[in-house]
Design an enzyme around this catalytic site. Structure first.
Site, short mmCIF file in Angstrom:
data_model
loop_
_atom_site.label_atom_id
_atom_site.label_comp_id
_atom_site.label_asym_id
_atom_site.label_seq_id
_atom_site.Cartn_x
_atom_site.Cartn_y
_atom_site.Cartn_z
N SER A 196 0.85 -1.19 0.00
CA SER A 196 0.00 0.00 0.00
C SER A 196 0.89 1.24 0.00
CB SER A 196 -0.91 0.01 1.23
OG SER A 196 -0.14 0.12 2.42
N LYS A 197 0.23 2.40 0.01
CA LYS A 197 0.97 3.66 -0.08
C LYS A 197 1.94 3.86 1.08
CE LYS A 197 -2.42 6.19 -2.87
NZ LYS A 197 -3.35 7.34 -2.92
N ARG A 198 1.64 3.24 2.21
CA ARG A 198 2.55 3.44 3.35
C ARG A 198 3.92 2.79 3.11
NH1 ARG A 198 -0.92 -0.52 5.19
NH2 ARG A 198 0.01 -2.47 5.94
N GLY A 234 5.41 3.13 0.23
CA GLY A 234 6.01 3.89 -0.86
C GLY A 234 5.02 3.99 -2.00
#
Length: 470
Positions: free
Chosen positions: A239-241, A243
């Site tokens: 996920s975005k966490r 990167g």
């Protein structure tokens, strides 16, 4: 004669092309190329509320950037509604599907009751034998066989079997008249002649349902290969966490498509200990049987390492063209292609991304502000006893062709000898004067690329500073 292999990639245009989707597309494309088959691109845009033209275009752009050219398509499901409805009507006519009038409230009540009684909360078939026709709020359900076992031999996961009793009568046409995923995907793959479906293993649970629809339509199901998920460093879903997860975000960060392709293919696939692959090698070597069952872990550092490799090994002309948007983004002039090629030649060994390249080599494009250099660094390197050597260098450079690196080196030797100093003593002061930095490409390369006028001007600015602070 063996049937021609035909694979497909079928993303939903509800957002950007995710890293996981890109890997699925790559595996499908490679398998088609490896088998000399065909690769189809299909946009599954039946989710009218969430699908956008912008997302569709972004997917196409990402595919083109990665070099994954499709042989057929792109096909849009939103343009194939009549085809889906004809197949739904066929199932209705043959008693393999039925209209259902159960409202969401009724279904929720059934679900709660089943859970309370320890049963699986699936639809209980209330409307299956009512013989209903279309009407407001009604849906069409597929009449899933109540007995038997549905199995398939997954190329990656092996045999997977499901008791039909575990499956419910899934909805194939919603009350708003839009057919559902499990129906449309079967119709599309059947009518497009798809022989191999390569997709994420989050679709494994859909596969037995789809196989039963194939059977109901009298179509032989394709071969399935469910690739494992991609996880973040903490072993949770990427996920975005962790990167950037968008393919095009990496393009914007200055990554090269060949680095992304090389990295993605190594997520769950391998060929011995080899790490670097050309696209032709991948086409020659790729086989679904070599895809592992375990989830892959996305490692940004490994991707960066690969990108650095491809920048170092890349064609100068191509790299220079790719660098132009990043040069312009900083407000620098990008009209002199010959100059940009010299800059790229100088700095690519130290740059991990195209953005790094421009940040590291910004002194090639902008003037150096002596006042902007920290005072302690200036005091250490730009002290008055450097003035004679700097003036001698200016005199030497005025008399030579500074684009000739050998002439530049010879000029330095003469200055070192006349001023009785070593290169080590003058290299950092000159580097600081020319670049504003203590780390840069080689001094001789910098001088040859910057050109006589810029070099002499910057040396003079440094002399002025040293004289004012003597």
């Amino acid at each position: 004669m063996a049937q021609e292999v035909k694979t497909r990639f079928a993303p939903s245009p509800t957002g950007y092309l995710h890293i996981g989707g890109a890997r699925t597309a790559l595996f499908s494309w490679l398998y088609a190329r490896h088998t000399r088959g065909k690769f189809v691109l299909r946009i599954e845009d039946t989710d009218i509320r969430r699908s956008t033209k912008e997302a569709s275009q972004q997917i196409l752009d990402a595919m083109k950037w990665l070099g994954l050219a499709w042989d057929e398509g792109p096909f849009y499901q939103s343009e194939r509604m009549e085809i889906y409805l004809s197949y739904i009507n066929k199932l209705l006519d043959e008693g393999k599907a039925y209209w259902c009038e159960c409202t969401p409230d009724i279904l929720e009540g059934k679900r709660k009751k089943a859970i309370k009684e320890g049963r699986k909360p699936k639809y209980d078939g209330t409307c299956r034998d009512k013989g209903l026709g279309p009407g407001p709020g009604r849906v069409v359900r597929f009449a899933t066989p109540k007995t038997g076992i549905t199995f398939f031999d997954d190329i990656i996961k092996g045999r997977i079997a499901t008791d039909n009793d575990e499956l419910d009568d899934l909805i194939i046409l919603r009350s708003d008249g839009i057919p559902t995923y499990n129906l449309t995907v079967v119709v599309d793959d059947a009518t497009m002649g798809i022989t191999h479906i390569i997709r994420g293993d989050d679709h494994v649970n859909n596969t037995p349902r789809q196989i039963l629809i194939y059977d109901a339509l009298g179509v032989t199901p394709p071969v399935f290969a469910h690739v494992p998920m991609i996880l973040g460093s903490d072993k949770t879903r990427l996920s975005k966490r962790h990167g950037a997860t968008s393919v095009m975000a990496y393009k914007d960060m200055g990554y090269l498509p060949e680095a992304m392709v090389n990295y993605l293919v190594r997520l769950s696939w391998s060929h011995g200990d080899q790490e670097i692959f050309s696209i032709n090698e991948l086409i020659d070597l790729f086989d679904l049987k070599d895809v592992g069952k375990s989830a892959a872990v996305f490692n940004p550092e490994k991707l960066l390492w690969l990108n650095h490799h491809y920048i170092k090994q890349g064609d100068i002309v191509r790299l220079s063209k790719l660098a132009i948007p990043f040069i312009k983004a900083q407000g620098y002039d990008a009209t002199n292609m010959a100059y940009i090629q010299k800059v790229v030649t100088d700095i690519r060994e130290r740059a991990k991304t195209l953005i790094d390249m421009i940040d590291f080599g910004d002194f090639y494009f902008k003037e150096i502000d002596i006042n902007g250099i920290p005072k302690d660094i200036k005091d250490k390197f730009l002290h008055p006893d450097m003035i004679p050597a700097f003036k001698s260098l200016i005199d030497e450079f005025d008399a030579i062709d500074t684009s000739d690196r050998k002439q530049v080196e010879d000029a330095f030797r003469r200055v070192l000898k006349s001023c009785n100093i070593k290169l080590k003593a003058i290299a950092q002061p000159v580097r600081l004067a020319l670049t504003g930095k203590l780390v840069s490409p080689g001094i001789f390369e910098i001088i040859s690329t910057l050109g006589k006028n810029k070099v002499v001007s910057r040396l003079k600015n440094a002399i002025t500073y040293m004289e004012e602070n003597s």
